[in-house]
Design a protein around this motif. Sequence first.
Motif, PDB file in Angstrom:
ATOM      1  N   CYS A  58       0.834  -1.208   0.000  1.00  0.00           N
ATOM      2  CA  CYS A  58       0.000   0.000   0.000  1.00  0.00           C
ATOM      3  C   CYS A  58       0.865   1.254   0.000  1.00  0.00           C
ATOM      4  CB  CYS A  58      -0.884  -0.019   1.238  1.00  0.00           C
ATOM      5  SG  CYS A  58      -1.900   1.423   1.421  1.00  0.00           S
ATOM      6  N   GLY A  68      -4.851   6.580  -0.482  1.00  0.00           N
ATOM      7  CA  GLY A  68      -6.212   6.876  -0.065  1.00  0.00           C
ATOM      8  C   GLY A  68      -7.238   6.798  -1.161  1.00  0.00           C
ATOM      9  N   MET A 121      -9.105   5.169   6.643  1.00  0.00           N
ATOM     10  CA  MET A 121      -7.790   5.260   7.271  1.00  0.00           C
ATOM     11  C   MET A 121      -7.946   5.434   8.780  1.00  0.00           C
ATOM     12  SD  MET A 121      -5.485   5.178   4.963  1.00  0.00           S
ATOM     13  CE  MET A 121      -5.212   5.379   3.216  1.00  0.00           C
TER      14      MET A 121
HETATM   15  S1  SF4 Z   1      -4.480   3.544   0.028  1.00  0.00           S
HETATM   16 FE1  SF4 Z   1      -5.941   2.120  -0.847  1.00  0.00          FE
HETATM   17  S2  SF4 Z   1      -5.875   2.503  -3.044  1.00  0.00           S
HETATM   18 FE2  SF4 Z   1      -4.036   3.418  -2.162  1.00  0.00          FE
HETATM   19  S3  SF4 Z   1      -2.493   1.825  -2.318  1.00  0.00           S
HETATM   20 FE3  SF4 Z   1      -3.413   1.618  -0.298  1.00  0.00          FE
HETATM   21  S4  SF4 Z   1      -5.011   0.111  -0.578  1.00  0.00           S
HETATM   22 FE4  SF4 Z   1      -4.453   0.811  -2.612  1.00  0.00          FE
END
Ligand code: SF4
Lengths: 331, 189
Positions: free
Chosen positions: B108, B112, B125
């Motif tokens: 990740c 977001g 988050m």
């Molecule tokens: S925040 Fe969500 S969309 Fe971005 S990399 Fe992490 S899991 Fe994937």
Amino acid sequence: MAELLNMLVASVIPLLFILVYAIVILWTEIKVASHVQDRLGYMYTGGFHGWAQPIADLLKLLSKEHITPANSDKILFILAPVIVFAASYAAYAALPFTSTFIAANLNVGVFYIIAITSFVVIGILMAGWSSNNKYSLLGAMRSVAQIVSYEIPTALSILTVVIVVGTLNLQEVCEAQKGGLFNWNIFKYPPFMFIAFLIYFVASLAEVNRTPFDIPEAESELVAGYHTEYTGMKFAMFYLAEYANMFLVSGIAAILFFGGWNSPFGEFMSGPAWGVFWFVSKGLFFVFLQIMLRWTLPRLRVDQLMYVSWKVLTPISFVNIMIVGLWAILK
Amino acid sequence: MKEYFKNIFVALWTILVGLRLTFKHLFVRAVTIQYPDVKLKLPERARNRLYVNIDDCIGCRQCEMACPVDCITIETVKALPNEDLGVTSTGNKKRLWVTKFDIDISKCCYCGLCVYPCPTECIYMTDVYEFSEYNRHNLIYHFSNFTPEEAELKKKQVEQFEIEQKMKKAVKPAEQVTVSNPGNPEEKS
Ligand code: SF4
Ligand code: SF4
């Protein structure tokens, strides 16, 4: 027998002093460094502001493995830290801590200290050469060049004091400045003694390899200079010698220019015990000044270093010693 | 000559100026903090560890598609006609069993992007940022209520059901069938 015991006590006291002082000043240096940079520094070990951290560091260094590089010159490699430390420790013998205690009351004390501290150069060169490492050798060569060239202004400014007090015995130098603040050498022959002090202070900074004259151990260029290859207790010896030297030059500055163990208030607060207090606190003040300078000034380049020594300090101290000498004769 | 003395004077003077500055800073309050003991408050929209409130997830895969590094893996199984999965707290009807919802947090990038498209606002988050692990595989977070075995079972059931449906279509109109729901939290407890 009693004489032997006396000698032992007289030699152990400076050693103990160096050890305790080194631990205190190690802590102070780190704390000053961090607070100057608005950081906190040591906070955990031992409780209050990590006061036990230098002790822990020392124990760690003691328990470390002694590594001798394969292609080094073994004998010189082992001898070098001992010589460096022994030279600065030996100089403590002639330091009058108070009116009643001086390890060796030499009547050529000043001369002895100038001579014995130059011995450090040999140790440093030995360390750099025997490590068989280009950075170490470069650092050692720079260090030797630096110390040798700054020896001249140092010696000249010390000689200025010798002209004024007329003795080479450090105890007598202190004796001559008795009777309060305005009898100190720094206020005699204004402003020439003050100039002599400035020259001495700058040159002594260079002699103990402190910033802004720390090019022999310039971390960013030479890893750590002449002690790159050292580990464990041998490394600690270099460290100890550096801190011992810092106090040594500060102590000499205090004796020569600031009355040594004399109280600034004349008879008030004077006596053997107060003598130790005044001498040590004057010395520590200059050590503190050295630490502050380290976190204030950038490092000089090699050519600038030589410029400062040969074109500024040396000629000015020559002129200075001439003027003070003439004045002393005419008086 | 004049230049020479001026230089010396300037050098001494600037050293004093520098010393005054550093001396002042000796008594300035430190800007650093004792990190594990004292923590700064995070800004309101700080992006740290993801959390999925799986009870609200409708398995729409919007987040999986939005993720630029493909670190979300979702598998869903259609609910059978007789199973009622209820509604989410936002009132959306749930039609799919989410048999697998893995986020590989080590991949990740905390962009977001997965948070915004979610129709039920169940992936978001949190303010947890200390989650280091000794084993990389522990950084793959499983949010689904299903264990892999249960998910397998569920899939089989659905296949079974479809086959039965087909056979029934061939023979006669469908009638009520009952199946147990291993993934249903109420039934589990
Ligand atoms: S925040 Fe969500 S969309 Fe971005 S990399 Fe992490 S899991 Fe994937
Ligand atoms: S976008 Fe929201 S509801 Fe859709 S699969 Fe992702 S977490 Fe579930």
